[in-house]
Scaffold this active site. Structure first.
Site, PDB file in Angstrom:
ATOM      1  CG  ASP A  74      -0.276  -0.302   2.525  1.00 17.77           C
ATOM      2  OD1 ASP A  74       0.960  -0.373   2.575  1.00 17.77           O
ATOM      3  OD2 ASP A  74      -0.994  -0.461   3.534  1.00 17.77           O
ATOM      4  CG  ASN A 140      -9.476   0.240  10.938  1.00 22.51           C
ATOM      5  OD1 ASN A 140      -8.556  -0.529  10.683  1.00 22.51           O
ATOM      6  ND2 ASN A 140      -9.787   1.275  10.177  1.00 22.51           N
ATOM      7  CG  HIS A 142      -6.223  -1.014   8.318  1.00 24.88           C
ATOM      8  ND1 HIS A 142      -6.141   0.342   8.440  1.00 24.88           N
ATOM      9  CD2 HIS A 142      -5.040  -1.495   8.788  1.00 24.88           C
ATOM     10  CE1 HIS A 142      -4.970   0.669   8.948  1.00 24.88           C
ATOM     11  NE2 HIS A 142      -4.289  -0.420   9.169  1.00 24.88           N
ATOM     12  CD  GLU A 147      -8.594   2.251   6.550  1.00 24.75           C
ATOM     13  OE1 GLU A 147      -8.705   1.383   7.435  1.00 24.75           O
ATOM     14  OE2 GLU A 147      -7.850   3.239   6.669  1.00 24.75           O
TER      15      GLU A 147
HETATM   16  P1  PGA Z   1       1.280  -0.850  13.271  1.00 24.40           P
HETATM   17  O1  PGA Z   1       0.385  -0.648  11.985  1.00 24.40           O
HETATM   18  O2  PGA Z   1       2.147  -2.031  13.002  1.00 24.40           O
HETATM   19  O3  PGA Z   1       2.096   0.418  13.408  1.00 24.40           O
HETATM   20  O4  PGA Z   1       0.354  -1.079  14.418  1.00 24.40           O
HETATM   21  C1  PGA Z   1      -0.257  -1.762  11.444  1.00 24.40           C
HETATM   22  C2  PGA Z   1      -1.343  -1.354  10.487  1.00 24.40           C
HETATM   23  O5  PGA Z   1      -1.977  -0.310  10.684  1.00 24.40           O
HETATM   24  O6  PGA Z   1      -1.583  -2.095   9.529  1.00 24.40           O
END
Ligand code: PGA
Length: 252
Positions: A74, A140, A142, A147
């Site tokens: 992404d 959340n 994702h 999302e």
């Molecule tokens: P993080 O992000 O490893 O910093 O928690 C993961 C994500 O949002 O996919």
């Protein structure tokens, strides 16, 4: 029926080492070596805080990591080359340059987003599926920038970031981030031969439980993993796995 393995790791070091060994097995298992560059295993890698111990473990053995083709998961839309907020820059410094991974399928943040999505879709049509997808999960639910309410069959697409994603990613401290991004779709991730989900910290405990044992729903994008037909391994720390039934865990 249980069709995945969950490793519970006692600290960041063992998390990194476990993730590394699962990853190396996956990459070695994906293809015979040596192969022509175009036949290298196609590997998706995540950004975020979660994979840092994994990348550190890989850097410790940089010269011995097998070659693979890095495929971007992404990227924000609208940033210029070299911008430190770019995920491609982040991964370049964290893992791709140190490991000397030169085959890179990078998204162009500055390009017209619709043409860029077409280019990515065409690339996968021509090349075929991902061999190994290493993923994180957002609070959340994702995966990548898919999302809540992203369609499970979607291929690469343009996405509007959830406010909670914008806030957590601005906490990386690199300044304000764009509100739109390009992401591989759940449909692309669903086709990967192997998936390694990395998860650390108690903030992820509830959503991980929902994703793996709750309803399979586009409201929780990572719940696609319950329908996923490839090999799935989850590497987590004790906090992130605190809600998962003990009978499901392997301890390390
Ligand atoms: P993080 O992000 O490893 O910093 O928690 C993961 C994500 O949002 O996919």
């Amino acid at each position: 029926m249980k069709k995945y393995t969950i490793y519970k790791c006692v600290d960041d070091k063992s998390f990194g080492l476990r993730a590394k060994s699962v990853f190396l097995n996956a990459v070695y298992g994906a293809r015979f070596y040596p192969e022509a560059p175009e036949d290298l295993p196609r590997v998706v890698l995540p950004t975020g805080n979660t994979p840092l111990p994994f990348y550190s473990a890989l850097r410790d053995m940089a010269d011995d990591v097998p070659r693979f083709e890095y495929c971007q998961l992404d990227e924000y839309i609208g940033l210029s080359d070299g911008d430190e907020r770019l995920f491609s820059e982040w991964l370049k410094h964290e893992v791709l340059d140190p490991l000397k991974i030169t085959n890179r399928m990078i998204f162009n943040s500055a390009a017209d987003p619709h043409s860029e999505v077409e280019r990515i879709r065409d690339w996968y049509k021509e090349k075929g599926k991902i061999d190994v997808a290493v993923l994180g999960i957002g609070e959340n639910g994702h995966v990548g920038f898919n999302e809540p309410k992203s369609q499970f069959h979607a291929r690469a697409n343009i996405t509007n970031l959830a406010q909670s994603t914008i806030s957590s990613n601005e906490a990386y401290g690199k300044g304000a981030i764009p509100k739109q991004a390009i992401t591989l779709g759940i449909g692309d991730l669903m086709c990967a031969d192997e998936t390694i989900l990395l998860v650390r910290g108690e903030k992820k405990a509830d959503i991980l439980m929902q994703a793996l044992f709750g309803a399979v729903t586009e409201d929780v994008p990572a719940s696609y993993l319950q329908d996923y037909q490839g090999r799935l391994t989850i590497v987590g720390d004790a906090s992130a796995l605190s809600k998962i039934p003990k009978s499901q865990l392997l301890h390390h």
